[in-house]
Scaffold this motif. Structure first.
Motif, PDB file in Angstrom:
ATOM      1  N   MET A   1       4.005 -17.086  -5.298  1.00  0.00           N
ATOM      2  CA  MET A   1       4.272 -15.917  -6.136  1.00  0.00           C
ATOM      3  C   MET A   1       5.378 -15.115  -5.489  1.00  0.00           C
ATOM      4  N   THR A   2       6.282 -14.602  -6.300  1.00  0.00           N
ATOM      5  CA  THR A   2       7.366 -13.759  -5.799  1.00  0.00           C
ATOM      6  C   THR A   2       7.104 -12.305  -6.163  1.00  0.00           C
ATOM      7  N   TYR A   3       7.112 -11.456  -5.147  1.00  0.00           N
ATOM      8  CA  TYR A   3       7.001 -10.009  -5.338  1.00  0.00           C
ATOM      9  C   TYR A   3       8.408  -9.432  -5.282  1.00  0.00           C
ATOM     10  N   ASN A   4       8.770  -8.688  -6.309  1.00  0.00           N
ATOM     11  CA  ASN A   4      10.152  -8.223  -6.474  1.00  0.00           C
ATOM     12  C   ASN A   4      10.111  -6.805  -7.044  1.00  0.00           C
TER      13      ASN A   4
ATOM     14  N   HIS B   1       0.820  -1.202   0.000  1.00  0.00           N
ATOM     15  CA  HIS B   1       0.000   0.000   0.000  1.00  0.00           C
ATOM     16  C   HIS B   1       0.863   1.264   0.000  1.00  0.00           C
ATOM     17  N   GLY B   2       0.676   2.074  -1.058  1.00  0.00           N
ATOM     18  CA  GLY B   2       1.399   3.333  -1.189  1.00  0.00           C
ATOM     19  C   GLY B   2       2.628   3.247  -2.067  1.00  0.00           C
ATOM     20  N   MET B   3       3.078   2.026  -2.385  1.00  0.00           N
ATOM     21  CA  MET B   3       4.230   1.874  -3.269  1.00  0.00           C
ATOM     22  C   MET B   3       3.824   2.227  -4.709  1.00  0.00           C
ATOM     23  N   PHE B   4       4.621   3.064  -5.370  1.00  0.00           N
ATOM     24  CA  PHE B   4       4.284   3.495  -6.716  1.00  0.00           C
ATOM     25  C   PHE B   4       4.430   2.374  -7.741  1.00  0.00           C
ATOM     26  N   GLN B   5       5.337   1.424  -7.481  1.00  0.00           N
ATOM     27  CA  GLN B   5       5.567   0.321  -8.418  1.00  0.00           C
ATOM     28  C   GLN B   5       5.899   0.837  -9.815  1.00  0.00           C
TER      29      GLN B   5
ATOM     30  N   THR C   1       6.864  -1.695 -12.364  1.00  0.00           N
ATOM     31  CA  THR C   1       6.563  -3.027 -11.816  1.00  0.00           C
ATOM     32  C   THR C   1       5.096  -3.109 -11.417  1.00  0.00           C
ATOM     33  N   ASN C   2       4.219  -2.643 -12.303  1.00  0.00           N
ATOM     34  CA  ASN C   2       2.783  -2.656 -12.018  1.00  0.00           C
ATOM     35  C   ASN C   2       2.282  -4.058 -11.683  1.00  0.00           C
ATOM     36  N   ASN C   3       2.944  -5.083 -12.245  1.00  0.00           N
ATOM     37  CA  ASN C   3       2.529  -6.461 -11.980  1.00  0.00           C
ATOM     38  C   ASN C   3       2.838  -6.909 -10.561  1.00  0.00           C
ATOM     39  N   MET C   4       3.528  -6.084  -9.782  1.00  0.00           N
ATOM     40  CA  MET C   4       3.821  -6.387  -8.379  1.00  0.00           C
ATOM     41  C   MET C   4       2.855  -5.701  -7.413  1.00  0.00           C
ATOM     42  N   ASP C   5       1.866  -4.983  -7.945  1.00  0.00           N
ATOM     43  CA  ASP C   5       1.013  -4.154  -7.083  1.00  0.00           C
ATOM     44  C   ASP C   5       0.100  -4.985  -6.189  1.00  0.00           C
ATOM     45  N   GLY C   6      -0.430  -6.094  -6.670  1.00  0.00           N
ATOM     46  CA  GLY C   6      -1.083  -7.034  -5.775  1.00  0.00           C
ATOM     47  C   GLY C   6      -2.583  -7.202  -5.792  1.00  0.00           C
ATOM     48  N   PRO C   7      -3.413  -6.257  -6.286  1.00  0.00           N
ATOM     49  CA  PRO C   7      -4.855  -6.496  -6.236  1.00  0.00           C
ATOM     50  C   PRO C   7      -5.283  -7.561  -7.249  1.00  0.00           C
ATOM     51  N   SER C   8      -5.935  -8.607  -6.757  1.00  0.00           N
ATOM     52  CA  SER C   8      -6.345  -9.698  -7.631  1.00  0.00           C
ATOM     53  C   SER C   8      -7.366  -9.236  -8.657  1.00  0.00           C
ATOM     54  N   MET C   9      -7.202  -9.741  -9.872  1.00  0.00           N
ATOM     55  CA  MET C   9      -8.021  -9.448 -11.040  1.00  0.00           C
ATOM     56  C   MET C   9      -7.863  -8.012 -11.523  1.00  0.00           C
ATOM     57  N   VAL C  10      -6.938  -7.284 -10.938  1.00  0.00           N
ATOM     58  CA  VAL C  10      -6.564  -5.963 -11.445  1.00  0.00           C
ATOM     59  C   VAL C  10      -5.172  -6.056 -12.071  1.00  0.00           C
ATOM     60  N   THR C  11      -4.179  -6.498 -11.283  1.00  0.00           N
ATOM     61  CA  THR C  11      -2.810  -6.614 -11.811  1.00  0.00           C
ATOM     62  C   THR C  11      -2.272  -8.038 -11.741  1.00  0.00           C
TER      63      THR C  11
END
Length: 610
Positions: free
Chosen positions: A112-115, A85-89, A92-102
């Protein structure tokens, strides 16, 4: 480029390389499983833990670090994900985390690896962003330290404080979107937590020293007031944005909001001072007599001295007057953005759909998740990616041009307040009506007041507007925000009251889709997660890969109720239908039990009449 410019460029490059060389990689392994916890001492329940522990670990990194989190879903019965939450990413938009959004949700038994790199600074948090999962305990602080912060030399030590609401039941076991709750009254929490416990927390301090307190509301619903008896403090950060010091004595911290404050201790150690958090009871539909709305914890100057209970300043929490965050000035003096290239105006509406239950809407659209994550539709739709139709009507998509100035006008037609969060950005807060303080609830009992550009023109906006990523819309009031679409990605904009998100109070910003396609492509690991979840990973919102403008089969919100139905009418209709059904059932059963004898008698009578 002249000699001085070349020299400056070389120096800047050297400094940049030096900073990069100091950055480190922080790698964490998260095995996400169920564990048991009893944080309020009233009820033990299962919660989402990490590596067999709860509370979850506070993540601490430095600005510029790379964070790698290898997450394994060991829950067994629930999908999951992590939103930072709050990270601009950036990139790395694919690391943002909301399911069915990214991304696709990560099903049980899958990893899953977040990097991603952290170029920001300040106070953040992480939480699950799949269905309504983070109220079950999957949330914690994420702190980004910054040795170059302007206030770094102004404090001796720091503490992180989280506050949250707490439910004794799993979210899935709490009835909410149902015909018996047509008004959409949010479930009332069973308690309120301070650093994941109910009360009696001591923060050890020394007389005369100054401390940085990082305050985070990681709750799912209820905002909280915060103050310290007989102390004032200086606000220096909101939502990761440094602000000029402003003295205050009370804060209103909505869910997902963060503040950093400097608190200077008294020179005496004669007593300890209550830290007071008070739930905003205005948000609660009903209040049980056993629900403790205010919590007392302490700045502990002297462990041997008394730890007095707080004395409430006012009779009810809504009489507290918090500092108005609209007045804060960013320390970097970022000026008001120019007139917008694109204006998005939406009305917040709470209403009922055909099943009689309450839902939430932006302009009559209740967000309904697509069959393909929206980011993956961008990556697999080629030249059609700039066409909003590809993303489906019910994700409420807006395609933003790269580097355009975007203005969002939000008119809240609901009688409740709503903290709205934008992923991938912080935004300038250029207008809010009414303001914080005594007038915040002025419109709650009257008619909604929409933004009026004639009465509140852009010439009246602040020269250096406050920036944050979560901002509260007043009851039946409005706000205006601005940001630059300089971060290609699919970004969610939604109410951070998790109950309202589950009702559909969200929309999608597809920002610079052609730039997204240049920056990234679907990876084998992302595809494998989708396959494990049995979710499509290409095509439009309806998972159509042949005709991207054919949305046949897309997920839709339910139809609207027929005109004229009210909440009371819905309940009456439901119980009338139930009564009618039961009545018919009894008649049928009674009739079947004696139909032969009655039938024979009738026939005899008729024959006699003939």
């Amino acid at each position: 480029m002249n000699f001085l410019q070349r020299g400056f460029f070389r120096l800047a490059t050297v400094l940049l390389l030096a900073r990069c060389s100091q950055a480190k990689t922080v790698t964490l392994d998260f095995n996400v499983t169920w564990v048991n916890a009893n944080p309020d001492g009233l009820h033990e329940r299962k919660v989402v833990g990490v590596n067999g522990q709860w509370p979850l670990p506070v993540i601490e990194v430095d600005k510029g670090d790379r964070l790698i989190v290898n997450m394994y879903n060991g829950l067994g019965d629930k999908d999951t994900s992590i939103h930072w939450h709050g990270m601009f990413q950036n990139g790395t938009n694919n690391m943002d985390g909301p399911s069915m959004v990214t991304q696709c949700p990560v099903p049980p038994g899958t990893s899953m690896t977040y990097n991603f790199t952290i170029p920001q600074n300040g106070t953040y948090w992480y939480h699950c962003h799949t269905d309504a999962c983070y109220p079950d305990g999957y949330r914690q602080a994420l702190i980004v330290h910054d040795k170059d912060a302007y206030f770094e030399s102004m404090y001796d030590d720091e503490f992180t404080v989280t506050m949250s609401d707490w439910y004794h039941e799993l979210v899935e076991d709490i009835p909410f979107i149902r015909v018996e709750n047509p008004t959409g009254a949010e479930p009332v929490p069973n308690s309120f937590l301070f650093n994941d416990t109910v009360s009696n927390t001591n923060i050890p301090v020394e007389a005369g020293k100054t401390y940085l307190l990082r305050l985070i509301n990681i709750g799912a619903f209820v905002a909280q007031y915060f103050y310290i008896e007989d102390h004032t403090f200086r606000i220096v950060e909101i939502d990761g944005v440094y602000v000029d010091e402003q003295e205050a004595d009370t804060l209103y911290i909505a869910v997902a909001q963060r503040y950093s404050i400097l608190v200077t201790m008294k020179n005496s150690t004669d007593k300890n001072y209550p830290i007071v958090t008070v739930a905003d009871s205005v948000l609660l539909d009903t209040i049980s007599p056993t629900l403790q709305l205010n919590q007392t914890n302490w700045l502990e100057y002297n462990s041997s001295a008394a730890h007095p209970e707080a004395v409430m300043k006012v009779a009810i929490a809504s009489d507290l007057v918090p500092y108005d965050d609209f007045k804060l000035v960013p320390h970097d003096r970022m000026a008001l953005l120019p007139d917008p290239d694109m204006t998005i105006e939406v009305d917040v509406i709470m209403a009922n759909l055909a099943n009689g239950a309450g839902y939430a809407f932006f302009n009559n659209i209740s967000y309904t998740k697509p069959k393909v994550p929206t980011l993956y539709s961008v990556l697999t739709s080629g030249d059609y990616a700039t066409n909003a139709e590809v993303y489906g009507e019910y994700t409420h998509p807006f395609v933003l041009e790269h580097n355009a100035v975007i203005e969002v006008i939000l008119n809240n037609q609901d009688t409740g307040s709503h903290p709205f969060h934008l992923h991938g950005h912080n935004f300038q807060v250029v207008s809010r009506t009414p303001s914080y303080g005594a007038s915040f609830y002025d419109f709650a009992d009257g008619d909604p007041v929409a933004y009026n550009a004639t009465e509140n023109p852009s010439s009246s906006f602040p020269a250096y507007p406050a920036r944050r990523d979560t901002f509260v819309a007043p009851p039946q009031g409005n706000f205006v925000i601005r940001f630059v679409a300089d971060n290609p990605g699919v970004w969610f904009f939604h109410c951070h009251i998790d109950w309202h998100l589950s009702q559909g109070l969200a929309m999608s910003f597809i920002e610079a889709p052609k730039e997204i396609q240049k920056q990234m492509s679907l990876t084998d690991s992302e595809i494998s997660v989708c396959k494990a979840a049995d979710i499509s990973y290409e095509g439009n919102a309806a998972a159509n890969i042949e005709d991207l403008l054919d949305l046949t089969g897309q997920n839709k919100q339910l139809p609207w109720l027929p005109a004229g139905f009210t909440a009371k009418g819905i309940i009456a209709m439901v119980f009338s239908c139930v009564s009618a059904f039961l009545g018919m059932a009894f008649i049928t059963i009674y009739g079947i039990s004696g139909i032969k004898q009655q039938g024979e008698t009738s026939q005899v009578v008729e024959r006699e009449d003939m």
